[in-house]
Design a protein around this motif. Structure first.
Motif, PDB file in Angstrom:
ATOM      1  N   GLY A 191       0.810  -1.208   0.000  1.00  0.00           N
ATOM      2  CA  GLY A 191       0.000   0.000   0.000  1.00  0.00           C
ATOM      3  C   GLY A 191       0.844   1.259   0.000  1.00  0.00           C
ATOM      4  N   PRO A 192       0.197   2.400   0.266  1.00  0.00           N
ATOM      5  CA  PRO A 192      -1.246   2.549   0.520  1.00  0.00           C
ATOM      6  C   PRO A 192      -2.066   2.333  -0.743  1.00  0.00           C
ATOM      7  CG  PRO A 192      -0.160   4.686   0.416  1.00  0.00           C
ATOM      8  CD  PRO A 192       0.935   3.667   0.354  1.00  0.00           C
ATOM      9  N   CYS A 193      -3.243   1.719  -0.572  1.00  0.00           N
ATOM     10  CA  CYS A 193      -4.108   1.363  -1.687  1.00  0.00           C
ATOM     11  C   CYS A 193      -5.451   2.081  -1.551  1.00  0.00           C
ATOM     12  CB  CYS A 193      -4.343  -0.143  -1.734  1.00  0.00           C
ATOM     13  SG  CYS A 193      -2.867  -1.115  -2.048  1.00  0.00           S
TER      14      CYS A 193
ATOM     15  N   VAL B 118     -15.721   3.905  -1.056  1.00  0.00           N
ATOM     16  CA  VAL B 118     -14.894   4.523  -2.090  1.00  0.00           C
ATOM     17  C   VAL B 118     -14.271   5.807  -1.535  1.00  0.00           C
ATOM     18  CG1 VAL B 118     -14.890   5.583  -4.374  1.00  0.00           C
ATOM     19  CG2 VAL B 118     -16.284   3.549  -3.934  1.00  0.00           C
ATOM     20  N   GLY B 119     -12.966   5.951  -1.743  1.00  0.00           N
ATOM     21  CA  GLY B 119     -12.251   7.115  -1.228  1.00  0.00           C
ATOM     22  C   GLY B 119     -11.374   6.799  -0.036  1.00  0.00           C
ATOM     23  N   GLU B 120     -11.653   5.685   0.668  1.00  0.00           N
ATOM     24  CA  GLU B 120     -10.804   5.284   1.788  1.00  0.00           C
ATOM     25  C   GLU B 120      -9.481   4.741   1.267  1.00  0.00           C
ATOM     26  OE1 GLU B 120     -12.342   3.044   5.077  1.00  0.00           O
ATOM     27  OE2 GLU B 120     -14.409   3.526   4.525  1.00  0.00           O
ATOM     28  N   THR B 121      -8.536   4.562   2.169  1.00  0.00           N
ATOM     29  CA  THR B 121      -7.219   4.029   1.820  1.00  0.00           C
ATOM     30  C   THR B 121      -6.886   2.863   2.741  1.00  0.00           C
ATOM     31  OG1 THR B 121      -6.460   6.207   1.081  1.00  0.00           O
ATOM     32  CG2 THR B 121      -4.782   4.559   1.548  1.00  0.00           C
ATOM     33  N   VAL B 122      -6.465   1.758   2.140  1.00  0.00           N
ATOM     34  CA  VAL B 122      -6.065   0.574   2.901  1.00  0.00           C
ATOM     35  C   VAL B 122      -4.551   0.595   3.075  1.00  0.00           C
ATOM     36  CG1 VAL B 122      -6.070  -1.946   2.986  1.00  0.00           C
ATOM     37  CG2 VAL B 122      -8.004  -0.726   1.965  1.00  0.00           C
ATOM     38  N   THR B 123      -4.083   0.444   4.309  1.00  0.00           N
ATOM     39  CA  THR B 123      -2.655   0.431   4.614  1.00  0.00           C
ATOM     40  C   THR B 123      -2.317  -0.835   5.402  1.00  0.00           C
ATOM     41  OG1 THR B 123      -2.933   1.631   6.708  1.00  0.00           O
ATOM     42  CG2 THR B 123      -2.657   2.954   4.693  1.00  0.00           C
ATOM     43  N   VAL B 124      -1.047  -0.975   5.756  1.00  0.00           N
ATOM     44  CA  VAL B 124      -0.611  -2.150   6.517  1.00  0.00           C
ATOM     45  C   VAL B 124      -1.203  -2.165   7.918  1.00  0.00           C
ATOM     46  CG1 VAL B 124       1.534  -2.418   5.234  1.00  0.00           C
ATOM     47  CG2 VAL B 124       1.484  -0.937   7.235  1.00  0.00           C
ATOM     48  N   GLU B 125      -1.739  -1.044   8.369  1.00  0.00           N
ATOM     49  CA  GLU B 125      -2.340  -1.002   9.702  1.00  0.00           C
ATOM     50  C   GLU B 125      -3.598  -1.855   9.788  1.00  0.00           C
ATOM     51  OE1 GLU B 125      -2.942   3.120  10.413  1.00  0.00           O
ATOM     52  OE2 GLU B 125      -0.863   3.484  11.031  1.00  0.00           O
ATOM     53  N   ALA B 126      -4.132  -2.281   8.629  1.00  0.00           N
ATOM     54  CA  ALA B 126      -5.295  -3.158   8.629  1.00  0.00           C
ATOM     55  C   ALA B 126      -4.934  -4.588   9.010  1.00  0.00           C
ATOM     56  CB  ALA B 126      -5.970  -3.140   7.266  1.00  0.00           C
ATOM     57  N   PHE B 127      -3.631  -4.902   9.091  1.00  0.00           N
ATOM     58  CA  PHE B 127      -3.169  -6.238   9.438  1.00  0.00           C
ATOM     59  C   PHE B 127      -2.539  -6.227  10.821  1.00  0.00           C
ATOM     60  CE2 PHE B 127      -3.328  -5.984   4.875  1.00  0.00           C
ATOM     61  CZ  PHE B 127      -3.768  -7.233   4.460  1.00  0.00           C
ATOM     62  N   GLU B 128      -2.287  -7.431  11.358  1.00  0.00           N
ATOM     63  CA  GLU B 128      -1.715  -7.574  12.684  1.00  0.00           C
ATOM     64  C   GLU B 128      -0.520  -8.514  12.643  1.00  0.00           C
ATOM     65  OE1 GLU B 128      -4.774  -9.056  15.176  1.00  0.00           O
ATOM     66  OE2 GLU B 128      -6.052  -7.272  15.024  1.00  0.00           O
ATOM     67  N   ILE B 129       0.417  -8.295  13.550  1.00  0.00           N
ATOM     68  CA  ILE B 129       1.573  -9.185  13.655  1.00  0.00           C
ATOM     69  C   ILE B 129       1.105 -10.563  14.127  1.00  0.00           C
ATOM     70  CG2 ILE B 129       3.751  -9.579  14.868  1.00  0.00           C
ATOM     71  CD1 ILE B 129       4.131  -6.582  14.999  1.00  0.00           C
ATOM     72  N   GLY B 130       1.605 -11.608  13.477  1.00  0.00           N
ATOM     73  CA  GLY B 130       1.203 -12.969  13.795  1.00  0.00           C
ATOM     74  C   GLY B 130       0.014 -13.455  13.002  1.00  0.00           C
ATOM     75  N   GLN B 131      -0.584 -12.590  12.206  1.00  0.00           N
ATOM     76  CA  GLN B 131      -1.757 -12.964  11.418  1.00  0.00           C
ATOM     77  C   GLN B 131      -1.347 -13.833  10.237  1.00  0.00           C
ATOM     78  OE1 GLN B 131      -3.909  -9.557   9.959  1.00  0.00           O
ATOM     79  NE2 GLN B 131      -5.854 -10.636   9.940  1.00  0.00           N
TER      80      GLN B 131
ATOM     81  N   PHE C 235      -2.958   0.584  -6.812  1.00  0.00           N
ATOM     82  CA  PHE C 235      -1.623   0.509  -6.195  1.00  0.00           C
ATOM     83  C   PHE C 235      -0.574   0.987  -7.188  1.00  0.00           C
ATOM     84  CE2 PHE C 235       2.279  -2.026  -5.296  1.00  0.00           C
ATOM     85  CZ  PHE C 235       2.599  -1.443  -4.078  1.00  0.00           C
ATOM     86  N   ASP C 236       0.542   1.479  -6.665  1.00  0.00           N
ATOM     87  CA  ASP C 236       1.710   1.884  -7.443  1.00  0.00           C
ATOM     88  C   ASP C 236       1.430   3.164  -8.227  1.00  0.00           C
ATOM     89  OD1 ASP C 236       4.213   1.955  -8.453  1.00  0.00           O
ATOM     90  OD2 ASP C 236       4.005   0.231  -9.795  1.00  0.00           O
ATOM     91  N   ALA C 237       1.590   4.304  -7.568  1.00  0.00           N
ATOM     92  CA  ALA C 237       1.348   5.595  -8.190  1.00  0.00           C
ATOM     93  C   ALA C 237       2.236   5.789  -9.409  1.00  0.00           C
ATOM     94  CB  ALA C 237       1.599   6.722  -7.181  1.00  0.00           C
TER      95      ALA C 237
END
Length: 205
Positions: free
Chosen positions: A30-32, A91-104, A52-54
């Motif tokens: 991301g960010p996506c 639509v308009g939101e951004t998905v980042t790595v914060e949507a994931f968790e360590i150990g997932q 993804f990938d500006a």
């Protein structure tokens, strides 16, 4: 269920707090921006579309630029839909790595490295023939069909041909570390594709 697009940067190793070493693949995830939401009532299926990938505008067509402009997203090289991953996104939101968790646990899909035209020993792990006593069957596949019947090679026989350059999904991978400041995700083990290849990261549920 969560999904994101990422770029494979390479592999390295990290030391955990207990002193053990982990071999990890570094992904720039991301960010996506969310560029579309598919609903069952309107489209017949549920999905979320991520970019993804500006990139520069000159590298995209007018149709692609118009589609991204509707979602207030800048020009991006990759646009991908993820089935059943819409959730609460809009639509308009951004998905980042914060949507994931360590150990997932996650599953990662990508296009494997292309190996070109290869023989049966490398492509299908066939055994080679004898090298002595005048043998001419050192790396040949051997017998691949009978003569009297069916007097032809049956469909599905493993033979030489194009190897690699196909979609591969690795399941059960674990997130070892996240770095939201640099959009980095460290995954235990290997990830399909070459360096700088784009992969799809989805929660393995």
């Amino acid at each position: 269920m969560t999904a994101i697009l990422a770029k494979k940067l390479g592999m390295t190793q990290v030391f955990l707090e207990d002193g053990t070493v982990e071999r990890v693949t570094v992904l720039e995830a991301g960010p996506c921006p969310v560029t579309g939401i598919r609903t069952h009532d309107r489209d017949g299926y549920e999905a979320v579309q991520l970019a993804f990938d500006a990139a520069k505008e000159k590298h995209l067509t007018k149709a692609e630029l118009g589609h991204l402009k509707k979602a207030d997203a800048g020009p991006h090289r990759k646009v991908k839909e993820f089935r059943d991953h819409a959730g609460e996104l809009t639509v308009g939101e951004t998905v980042t790595v914060e949507a994931f968790e360590i150990g997932q646990k996650v599953k990662i899909s990508g296009t494997s490295k292309g190996k070109g035209f290869q023989g049966t020993i490398k492509r299908h792990n066939f055994s080679r023939g004898p090298k002595s006593h005048g043998s001419h069957n050192v790396r040949a596949p051997g017998s691949i069909g009978a003569s009297a019947w069916p007097a032809r090679v049956m469909k599905g026989i493993r033979g030489p041909g194009q190897m690699g350059n196909q979609r591969v999904t690795n399941k059960g991978l674990t997130i070892v570390r996240l770095d939201p400041a640099q959009n980095l995700m460290l995954i235990r083990g290997s990830v399909p594709g070459p360096r700088n290849g784009v992969v799809e990261v989805r929660t393995d549920a």
